[in-house]
Design an enzyme around this catalytic site. Sequence first.
Site, PDB file in Angstrom:
ATOM      1  N   LYS A 177      -6.425  17.167  -5.701  1.00  0.00           N
ATOM      2  CA  LYS A 177      -7.006  16.864  -4.297  1.00  0.00           C
ATOM      3  C   LYS A 177      -7.990  17.950  -3.965  1.00  0.00           C
ATOM      4  CE  LYS A 177      -4.809  12.943  -2.480  1.00  0.00           C
ATOM      5  NZ  LYS A 177      -5.691  11.892  -2.877  1.00  0.00           N
ATOM      6  N   VAL A 229      -7.508   2.461 -11.412  1.00  0.00           N
ATOM      7  CA  VAL A 229      -8.594   3.103 -11.223  1.00  0.00           C
ATOM      8  C   VAL A 229      -8.882   4.246 -12.427  1.00  0.00           C
ATOM      9  CG1 VAL A 229      -8.849   2.787  -8.763  1.00  0.00           C
ATOM     10  CG2 VAL A 229      -7.415   4.829  -9.726  1.00  0.00           C
ATOM     11  N   TYR A 262      -0.868  17.533  -7.887  1.00  0.00           N
ATOM     12  CA  TYR A 262      -1.326  16.712  -6.532  1.00  0.00           C
ATOM     13  C   TYR A 262      -2.388  17.574  -6.135  1.00  0.00           C
ATOM     14  CZ  TYR A 262      -1.375  13.691  -2.379  1.00  0.00           C
ATOM     15  OH  TYR A 262      -1.590  12.934  -1.425  1.00  0.00           O
TER      16      TYR A 262
HETATM   17  P1  NDP Z   1       0.715   4.467  -0.900  1.00  0.00           P
HETATM   18  O1  NDP Z   1       1.687   4.908  -2.139  1.00  0.00           O
HETATM   19  O2  NDP Z   1       1.201   3.878   0.353  1.00  0.00           O
HETATM   20  O3  NDP Z   1      -0.279   3.412  -1.319  1.00  0.00           O
HETATM   21  C1  NDP Z   1      -1.023   3.747  -2.595  1.00  0.00           C
HETATM   22  C2  NDP Z   1      -1.739   2.515  -3.083  1.00  0.00           C
HETATM   23  O4  NDP Z   1      -2.494   3.115  -4.413  1.00  0.00           O
HETATM   24  C3  NDP Z   1      -0.572   1.656  -3.459  1.00  0.00           C
HETATM   25  O5  NDP Z   1      -0.789   0.272  -3.262  1.00  0.00           O
HETATM   26  C4  NDP Z   1      -0.675   1.912  -5.307  1.00  0.00           C
HETATM   27  O6  NDP Z   1      -0.053   0.782  -6.130  1.00  0.00           O
HETATM   28  C5  NDP Z   1      -2.203   2.182  -5.224  1.00  0.00           C
HETATM   29  N1  NDP Z   1      -2.152   2.731  -6.835  1.00  0.00           N
HETATM   30  C6  NDP Z   1      -1.499   3.666  -7.236  1.00  0.00           C
HETATM   31  N2  NDP Z   1      -2.065   3.910  -8.603  1.00  0.00           N
HETATM   32  C7  NDP Z   1      -3.037   3.440  -8.790  1.00  0.00           C
HETATM   33  C8  NDP Z   1      -3.918   3.161  -9.795  1.00  0.00           C
HETATM   34  N3  NDP Z   1      -3.806   3.796 -11.082  1.00  0.00           N
HETATM   35  N4  NDP Z   1      -4.948   2.250  -9.653  1.00  0.00           N
HETATM   36  C9  NDP Z   1      -5.124   1.428  -8.408  1.00  0.00           C
HETATM   37  N5  NDP Z   1      -4.433   1.539  -7.375  1.00  0.00           N
HETATM   38  C10 NDP Z   1      -3.295   2.275  -7.517  1.00  0.00           C
HETATM   39  O7  NDP Z   1      -0.125   5.850  -0.335  1.00  0.00           O
HETATM   40  P2  NDP Z   1      -0.854   6.278   0.735  1.00  0.00           P
HETATM   41  O8  NDP Z   1      -1.260   5.030   1.456  1.00  0.00           O
HETATM   42  O9  NDP Z   1       0.091   7.060   1.618  1.00  0.00           O
HETATM   43  O10 NDP Z   1      -1.943   7.101   0.415  1.00  0.00           O
HETATM   44  C11 NDP Z   1      -3.126   6.823   0.202  1.00  0.00           C
HETATM   45  C12 NDP Z   1      -3.959   7.920  -0.193  1.00  0.00           C
HETATM   46  O11 NDP Z   1      -3.791   8.925   0.779  1.00  0.00           O
HETATM   47  C13 NDP Z   1      -3.554   8.505  -1.546  1.00  0.00           C
HETATM   48  O12 NDP Z   1      -4.649   9.304  -2.040  1.00  0.00           O
HETATM   49  C14 NDP Z   1      -2.866   9.858  -0.915  1.00  0.00           C
HETATM   50  O13 NDP Z   1      -2.701  10.979  -1.906  1.00  0.00           O
HETATM   51  C15 NDP Z   1      -3.739  10.194   0.177  1.00  0.00           C
HETATM   52  N6  NDP Z   1      -3.022  11.016   1.085  1.00  0.00           N
HETATM   53  C16 NDP Z   1      -1.534  10.433   1.851  1.00  0.00           C
HETATM   54  C17 NDP Z   1      -1.066  11.324   2.642  1.00  0.00           C
HETATM   55  C18 NDP Z   1       0.388  10.687   3.354  1.00  0.00           C
HETATM   56  O14 NDP Z   1       1.131  11.296   4.227  1.00  0.00           O
HETATM   57  N7  NDP Z   1       0.581   9.402   3.402  1.00  0.00           N
HETATM   58  C19 NDP Z   1      -1.377  12.657   2.983  1.00  0.00           C
HETATM   59  C20 NDP Z   1      -2.568  13.095   2.343  1.00  0.00           C
HETATM   60  C21 NDP Z   1      -3.141  12.277   1.444  1.00  0.00           C
HETATM   61  P3  NDP Z   1       1.555   0.801  -6.161  1.00  0.00           P
HETATM   62  O15 NDP Z   1       2.155   0.340  -5.004  1.00  0.00           O
HETATM   63  O16 NDP Z   1       1.618  -0.461  -7.185  1.00  0.00           O
HETATM   64  O17 NDP Z   1       1.614   1.927  -7.010  1.00  0.00           O
END
Ligand code: NDP
Length: 252
Positions: A157, A63, A153
């Site tokens: 955010k 992205v 981060y």
């Molecule tokens: P995960 O790490 O489980 O999933 C994130 C996904 O994003 C992965 O599949 C990852 O791919 C993908 N990704 C990373 N970098 C890129 C990139 N440059 N381009 C495209 N895809 C990418 O995270 P979560 O599901 O926990 O988090 C999702 C969102 O929610 C994030 O924005 C996070 O900051 C936010 N969030 C999460 C919280 C939590 O407690 N889990 C709390 C607050 C916010 P790969 O695995 O290959 O890196």
Amino acid sequence: MSENTKTAIVTGGARGIGAAVAKRLAEDGFAVGVLDIDEVACANTVEQIRAAGGRAITLGADVSNEEQVEEAVARCARELGAPVVLINNAGIIRDNPLFKMSTQEWDLVLSIHLKGSFLMTRAVQSHMTKSGWGRIINMSSISALGNKGQSNYAAAKAGIQGFTKTLAIELGKFGVTANCIAPGYIETDMLVQTADRMGISYDEFASKMVAETAVARMGQPEDIAAAVAFFARDDASFVTGQILYVAGGPYA
Ligand code: NDP
């Protein structure tokens, strides 16, 4: 499938919150472009959507890469339909206290969360404005309010919140809403990394988090998907520029 099915793109849709959001939007009748940095990793989410009778395709893009973003959005429009719902969810963490944080850790986190949300939104907005209907839902975090070890981060955010409010102002007259969800602790691989960084086991980490959470449980990806589903609804058209903390307790 109805010709009127609207198309959504969910970034970071291969796993965690993004996968739950993609599945929920498909259940609610959207065709879903499941986008991740590794397109192959999206297959699992897409298969689950198809098995449940929905429509979805895999999309690969970093992205933070302008060219890859433009190409993925164009492919979605060609193969699935013009994207009118965008969930900017892809993200990473590179935690460190300020004095140890490298410029690279700062740049990477800002670039994926903040620049990534900008690039994706800019690429889809013309599909939304042409349709006179759109929903942009950006993933912030309770860390926007400040969190030890997360200056990069937290800045990203918090930046996403200002970005969202500006999108709401600029795009409202085209029938496009923009809102933000700020999750609390949601059980995904990202939290496992957080526990690692703190040098404690995941179970110890989770029990501390539960003790600090009003509803006395960890959040699940489906809790966030339910909030996304609300913002994506047709009758949520008067709700825009909002930050919804989905964190099992009072934040903001
Ligand atoms: P995960 O790490 O489980 O999933 C994130 C996904 O994003 C992965 O599949 C990852 O791919 C993908 N990704 C990373 N970098 C890129 C990139 N440059 N381009 C495209 N895809 C990418 O995270 P979560 O599901 O926990 O988090 C999702 C969102 O929610 C994030 O924005 C996070 O900051 C936010 N969030 C999460 C919280 C939590 O407690 N889990 C709390 C607050 C916010 P790969 O695995 O290959 O890196």
